[in-house]
Design a protein around this motif. Structure first.
Motif, PDB file in Angstrom:
ATOM      1  N   THR A  61      -1.007  54.489 -50.323  1.00 38.53           N
ATOM      2  CA  THR A  61       0.064  53.560 -49.951  1.00 38.53           C
ATOM      3  C   THR A  61      -0.507  52.172 -49.676  1.00 38.53           C
ATOM      4  O   THR A  61       0.014  51.150 -50.139  1.00 38.53           O
ATOM      5  CB  THR A  61       0.814  54.073 -48.717  1.00 38.53           C
ATOM      6  OG1 THR A  61       1.375  55.341 -49.026  1.00 38.53           O
ATOM      7  CG2 THR A  61       1.926  53.101 -48.312  1.00 38.53           C
ATOM      8  N   TRP A 439       8.937  50.007 -53.315  1.00 38.66           N
ATOM      9  CA  TRP A 439       9.170  51.263 -54.055  1.00 38.66           C
ATOM     10  C   TRP A 439       8.602  51.175 -55.462  1.00 38.66           C
ATOM     11  O   TRP A 439       7.992  52.137 -55.950  1.00 38.66           O
ATOM     12  CB  TRP A 439      10.664  51.578 -54.100  1.00 38.66           C
ATOM     13  CG  TRP A 439      10.972  52.829 -54.877  1.00 38.66           C
ATOM     14  CD1 TRP A 439      11.581  52.944 -56.072  1.00 38.66           C
ATOM     15  CD2 TRP A 439      10.653  54.173 -54.484  1.00 38.66           C
ATOM     16  NE1 TRP A 439      11.669  54.231 -56.470  1.00 38.66           N
ATOM     17  CE2 TRP A 439      11.101  55.034 -55.502  1.00 38.66           C
ATOM     18  CE3 TRP A 439      10.019  54.716 -53.358  1.00 38.66           C
ATOM     19  CZ2 TRP A 439      10.948  56.412 -55.444  1.00 38.66           C
ATOM     20  CZ3 TRP A 439       9.872  56.105 -53.296  1.00 38.66           C
ATOM     21  CH2 TRP A 439      10.336  56.934 -54.331  1.00 38.66           C
ATOM     22  N   TRP A 440       8.783  49.997 -56.105  1.00 40.10           N
ATOM     23  CA  TRP A 440       8.225  49.872 -57.465  1.00 40.10           C
ATOM     24  C   TRP A 440       6.706  49.992 -57.411  1.00 40.10           C
ATOM     25  O   TRP A 440       6.099  50.647 -58.258  1.00 40.10           O
ATOM     26  CB  TRP A 440       8.620  48.520 -58.067  1.00 40.10           C
ATOM     27  CG  TRP A 440       8.191  48.389 -59.508  1.00 40.10           C
ATOM     28  CD1 TRP A 440       8.875  48.741 -60.611  1.00 40.10           C
ATOM     29  CD2 TRP A 440       6.920  47.905 -59.957  1.00 40.10           C
ATOM     30  NE1 TRP A 440       8.146  48.507 -61.740  1.00 40.10           N
ATOM     31  CE2 TRP A 440       6.919  47.983 -61.373  1.00 40.10           C
ATOM     32  CE3 TRP A 440       5.791  47.414 -59.316  1.00 40.10           C
ATOM     33  CZ2 TRP A 440       5.845  47.598 -62.158  1.00 40.10           C
ATOM     34  CZ3 TRP A 440       4.705  47.026 -60.100  1.00 40.10           C
ATOM     35  CH2 TRP A 440       4.730  47.115 -61.486  1.00 40.10           C
ATOM     36  N   THR A 443       5.632  53.608 -57.033  1.00 34.20           N
ATOM     37  CA  THR A 443       5.964  54.507 -58.151  1.00 34.20           C
ATOM     38  C   THR A 443       5.429  54.033 -59.497  1.00 34.20           C
ATOM     39  O   THR A 443       5.771  54.606 -60.531  1.00 34.20           O
ATOM     40  CB  THR A 443       7.490  54.667 -58.240  1.00 34.20           C
ATOM     41  OG1 THR A 443       8.092  53.375 -58.368  1.00 34.20           O
ATOM     42  CG2 THR A 443       8.033  55.372 -57.000  1.00 34.20           C
ATOM     43  N   HIS A 444       4.601  52.968 -59.527  1.00 38.44           N
ATOM     44  CA  HIS A 444       4.041  52.479 -60.796  1.00 38.44           C
ATOM     45  C   HIS A 444       2.537  52.250 -60.682  1.00 38.44           C
ATOM     46  O   HIS A 444       2.046  51.133 -60.860  1.00 38.44           O
ATOM     47  CB  HIS A 444       4.747  51.182 -61.224  1.00 38.44           C
ATOM     48  CG  HIS A 444       6.172  51.371 -61.645  1.00 38.44           C
ATOM     49  ND1 HIS A 444       7.189  51.480 -60.734  1.00 38.44           N
ATOM     50  CD2 HIS A 444       6.743  51.501 -62.882  1.00 38.44           C
ATOM     51  CE1 HIS A 444       8.333  51.637 -61.380  1.00 38.44           C
ATOM     52  NE2 HIS A 444       8.087  51.665 -62.689  1.00 38.44           N
TER      53      HIS A 444
END
Length: 456
Positions: A61, A439-440, A443-444
């Protein structure tokens, strides 16, 4: 370091292992203390696994939320430079003509102030009453005036001068009243000769200045030679004789000499002339004021021999008007000659133009990002350039790497050049490119890893 255990610790451990052995062999049920130990050990293992997982997730993260991003990708390019059409210069198709233009060397070339354009041949042609311009200049050599406001000496006309009125009337020439014993200033006599083109005044004044026509003609030949007008011949002062001839090149030079003389320039630029003896007379040059025409002298010996030596201050959009000297000989009529001269000047004026280059908001390209944001690239300010005819327009571009990809950020400049002039316009970003969401980022990972790879 060696650890020492007490006999009681060893006894408890042995008993625990014995119960474990019995349970493993199926010979008994684990006592409570063994079960409790097992649960403690299981909890410890689970806790360790969870901590490892959390540590891994936390590290990812932190990396994902702070990893560098690929810059937006895209391109932009300047619009193509326009290619203006060549100016259609309306040179007369009949007779012979020439034109000289001063004040636009940067556009037309240094040769423009010589003879910039011509039509027909440079052979000597009859010049009719344009001869009177030479007569006036030669008279002023002998009897100079101190500027346009100087009336000069007074001329008193004799009976012989009065007879010239009848003589030239019989020959069909333009004449003006000249009563015997009447008087007039030299300035006004020159005006009578040049504005209505009175032939009797041309002979009377030239004789008065030099004492005889022979002396006047000798002075005229000397004056022509001194000014390099070798293609010009003058045999009498009025232009009635077809042997008064000149070339377009000589007449361009003559026009510049006359325009530079304050007395001649003022007289030939006047639309009319009024005197108590002869009344009000109108300038034969009815083009005065049209397309900036300021002078000089008409010539007319009938059909097919109309001529005009003219000057003009031509407005073309530059800070200063252009100084034009032109001539046309051999016009079929006064109307056709006037139309040809006006069309020529208008075509030159129309050849100077403001060429539009770009308008505010013209789109030139765009930028996009892997996370779906985009912005356009556009011209910040409109631009045009002043140029002549089909002078090539070149374009150069200065680009800058965007710092923020923010709306209004200037990322380059376009510069256009045509002849002596340049114009420029900034290029800027239209629209903001917002950063990706958390979030992008989470998740990328592939896109984030690609952004961190070294670029060749």
């Amino acid at each position: 370091m060696t650890t020492h255990h007490s006999p009681d610790d060893l006894s408890d451990f042995a008993e625990l292992m014995s119960h474990e052995q019995e349970f493993a062999e199926g010979r008994g049920r684990l006592p409570p203390e063994v079960r409790r130990a097992r649960r403690r050990r299981a909890g410890i293992v689970v806790s360790v696994v969870i901590l490892v997982i959390l540590a891994t997730i936390g590290g990812y993260t932190g990396w994902a939320l702070t990893a560098p991003l690929s810059p937006p990708t895209g391109t932009w390019s300047a619009p193509p430079a326009p290619a203006p059409a060549a100016a259609a210069i309306a040179l007369p198709t009949e007779g012979a003509s020439a034109i000289s233009i001063s004040g636009a060397d940067a556009y037309l070339g240094a040769e423009a102030s010589g003879i910039w354009a011509s039509s027909g041949t440079n052979e000597p042609r009859s010049i009719a009453s344009i001869s009177k311009l030479i007569t006036a200049l030669v008279v002023l050599e002998a009897k100079p005036l101190d500027g346009a406001g100087d009336p000069g000496p007074t001329i008193t006309f004799s009976e012989a001068d009065h007879d010239l009125y009848d003589e030239y009337y019989a020959r069909g020439a333009t004449i003006a009243e000249m009563p015997a014993g009447s008087s007039m200033s030299l300035h006004d006599a020159l005006a009578a000769m040049l504005i209505p083109s009175a032939s009797n005044y041309a002979e009377a004044v030239s004789t008065w200045a030099y004492g005889s026509q022979g002396a006047f003609l000798r002075a005229t030949r000397g004056w022509l030679g001194a000014h390099g007008l070798t293609g010009t011949t003058i045999v009498e002062p009025t232009g009635m004789d077809l042997r008064n001839v000149s070339t377009p090149a000589d007449l361009i030079a003559l026009g510049k000499i006359a325009a530079a003389h304050p007395v001649i320039a003022a007289i030939t630029g006047a639309a009319s002339f009024s005197h108590p003896t002869i009344g009000v007379m109108t300038n034969t040059n009815n083009l005065l004021g049209t397309e900036g025409i300021t002078g000089l002298k008409t010539g007319n010996l009938g059909e097919g021999s109309y001529g005009l030596l003219y000057t003009a201050m031509l407005g073309v959009g530059l800070p200063e008007r252009l100084s034009v000297t032109g001539v046309m000989l051999g016009g079929s009529s006064r109307q056709s000659l006037g139309s040809d001269v006006v069309e020529l000047l208008a075509s030159i004026r129309g050849g100077f133009r403001q060429v539009p280059l770009a308008s505010t908001g013209d789109r030139l390209g765009s930028f996009t990002t892997p996370w779906g944001e985009s912005a356009e690239v556009a011209v910040a300010d409109s631009a045009s350039i002043f140029t002549w005819s089909d002078t090539p327009i070149t374009v150069t571009v200065d680009t800058r790497t965007p710092a923020d990809y923010a709306d209004g950020e200037v990322i380059g400049t376009i510069t256009w050049t045509a002849g002596p002039n340049t114009a420029s316009a900034d290029v800027h970003i239209v629209g903001d490119i917002a950063p990706p969401t958390e979030w992008w980022r989470l998740t990328h990972p592939a896109e984030l890893l690609a952004a961190g790879e070294p670029r060749s």
